[in-house]
Design an enzyme around this catalytic site. Sequence first.
Site, short mmCIF file in Angstrom:
data_model
loop_
_atom_site.label_atom_id
_atom_site.label_comp_id
_atom_site.label_asym_id
_atom_site.label_seq_id
_atom_site.Cartn_x
_atom_site.Cartn_y
_atom_site.Cartn_z
N LYS A 198 1.40 -4.15 -0.42
CA LYS A 198 2.57 -3.80 0.38
C LYS A 198 3.16 -5.08 0.99
O LYS A 198 2.44 -6.09 1.08
CB LYS A 198 2.20 -2.79 1.46
CG LYS A 198 1.45 -3.38 2.67
CD LYS A 198 1.34 -2.36 3.76
CE LYS A 198 0.71 -2.95 4.99
NZ LYS A 198 1.56 -3.82 5.79
N HIS A 244 -4.53 0.06 1.52
CA HIS A 244 -5.96 0.03 1.80
C HIS A 244 -6.41 1.15 2.74
O HIS A 244 -7.59 1.50 2.77
CB HIS A 244 -6.38 -1.34 2.35
CG HIS A 244 -5.95 -1.61 3.76
ND1 HIS A 244 -4.75 -2.20 4.08
CD2 HIS A 244 -6.56 -1.38 4.95
CE1 HIS A 244 -4.64 -2.32 5.38
NE2 HIS A 244 -5.73 -1.82 5.94
N LYS A 282 -10.14 3.95 2.70
CA LYS A 282 -11.15 4.11 3.74
C LYS A 282 -11.88 5.44 3.57
O LYS A 282 -11.28 6.46 3.25
CB LYS A 282 -10.48 4.04 5.13
CG LYS A 282 -9.93 2.65 5.45
CD LYS A 282 -9.29 2.62 6.82
CE LYS A 282 -8.74 1.24 7.15
NZ LYS A 282 -9.81 0.25 7.32
N HIS A 287 1.14 2.99 5.53
CA HIS A 287 -0.20 3.47 5.88
C HIS A 287 -0.19 4.85 6.54
O HIS A 287 -0.87 5.78 6.09
CB HIS A 287 -0.89 2.50 6.85
CG HIS A 287 -1.12 1.13 6.28
ND1 HIS A 287 -1.47 0.90 4.97
CD2 HIS A 287 -1.06 -0.10 6.86
CE1 HIS A 287 -1.62 -0.39 4.78
NE2 HIS A 287 -1.37 -1.01 5.91
#
Length: 506
Positions: free
Chosen positions: A166, A196, A200, A258
Amino acid sequence: MPQENPFQDPLRFERRVPECAVVIFGANGDLTKRKLMPALYRLAYDRRLSAGFAVVGISRSPMTDEQFREKMLESVKKFSEDTEIQDDVWRAFAGGLYYVAGDIADPALYQNLATKLKQVESERQTGGNVLFYLSTQPSQYAPAALGLGSAGLGKGAGWRRLVVEKPFGHDLESARELSDKLHEVFAEAEVYRIDHYLGKETVQNILAFRFGNGIFEPLWNRRYINHVQITAAESIGVEGRGAYYQEAGALADMIQNHLLQVMATIAMEPSSSFNANAVRDERSKLLRSIRLMKPDEIRQNAIPGQYGPARIGGKDLPGFRQEEGVDPQSQTDTYAAVTFYVENWRWARVPFYVRTGKHLPKRVTEITIQFNPAPLAIFDGECPDSSPDLLLVRIQPEEGISLKFLSKRPGSGMKLRPVSMDFNYGSSFGERSPSAYETLLLDAIVGDPTLYTRQDMVEASWRVVEPIQTVWRETKYDFPNYDAGTWGPAAADEMLARNGHAWRKP
């Protein structure tokens, strides 16, 4: 033929990992040193990479293969906090590290890379499989992809894939332009836009929690859920990245990618099966269902903030406008809080409050799902510290899930108090959770895009954010409007108060 379920294996690492070469553009940058190389070494340490695995680093600095190996060893030692460096593992891993020096704008770089890949294929038996990873400035994404295409590296004897970091553009138009450039060389199925947060463990566990348990999914709707809060707080400032951050801001840097992806994972409909396209179809559908706000709604439901100087613990902290490389009159948001509404039957009229900011009191990322109260308060007055039923999903720093509800206190009478049932990844499983980059790198190597962002999802999220950006650009705000070390501007609290809600203090 039944479709493969990528979540069937609880570790998601037992799939056959093919031989391949990972080509990292920007191999001398922070992301490679701090995240990519430690993640790749950990995968080698855990015996999850094939024997024919290789890495080709690319940057402008002149280096030999051996010098690159020594530099990467320093990075792995420094940034692999929970992984020991075993000599035999490192020797085997380092034997597959190669380097090519050059400028992304220079056609000669790609010819030299083609030569190096032939050498790697001969020595490591990679089968012509190549994963190109763009760990560069966003302005170099398109030139790098087009350079690979001009040199004929977009196709080969094996598969070719492209991982893009990104930001995916800075607005809807630029996101589409970037996509068009990438698609000149790589098909959409070969483009892996990495986020990312989706790697998680707790974000992935939302899917298991919702769709693997019969007791929660029936409650996951407007009848039982009052509102949802998503908080991504950072205790640090811009840490020397003031010039970059001034061009991005909290809304574009965190919410557009995100946090909207996290929101889509929380609120998506169940997919017909858990293959990559089915899961991503539902996330995309959710993002397209978010109501686009009009300018007057934006002024009430989207609050920008910028931190000012403060003195904390005997130390003077600069405001954003005092950071190096920042305009002293900057209007950049270092804090953003937005109320989103999803226009579908499941979530109609349920507010989703999303906030993120720099220099807040603590580093924490969590999701708070607040349930509606019981229809009749028969114990009213018996619980002086009454609080609503909450489901807390902690993404960082400690990953886990807590369910908070009321229970009777021991003794006589019906005195109630809040209690919690906690699940913690570390204590429950007693084993290390893979980092987000370990998960996502391995997924790209095996060709599983489930946790990657598709172009239609990128466009859908920009459609949501772009009207907010427009209003914020056209408005002059009285910044700074919150002190470093506090929970943001008062206007963000007022935004929730208008609905009778308040931010949960993590």
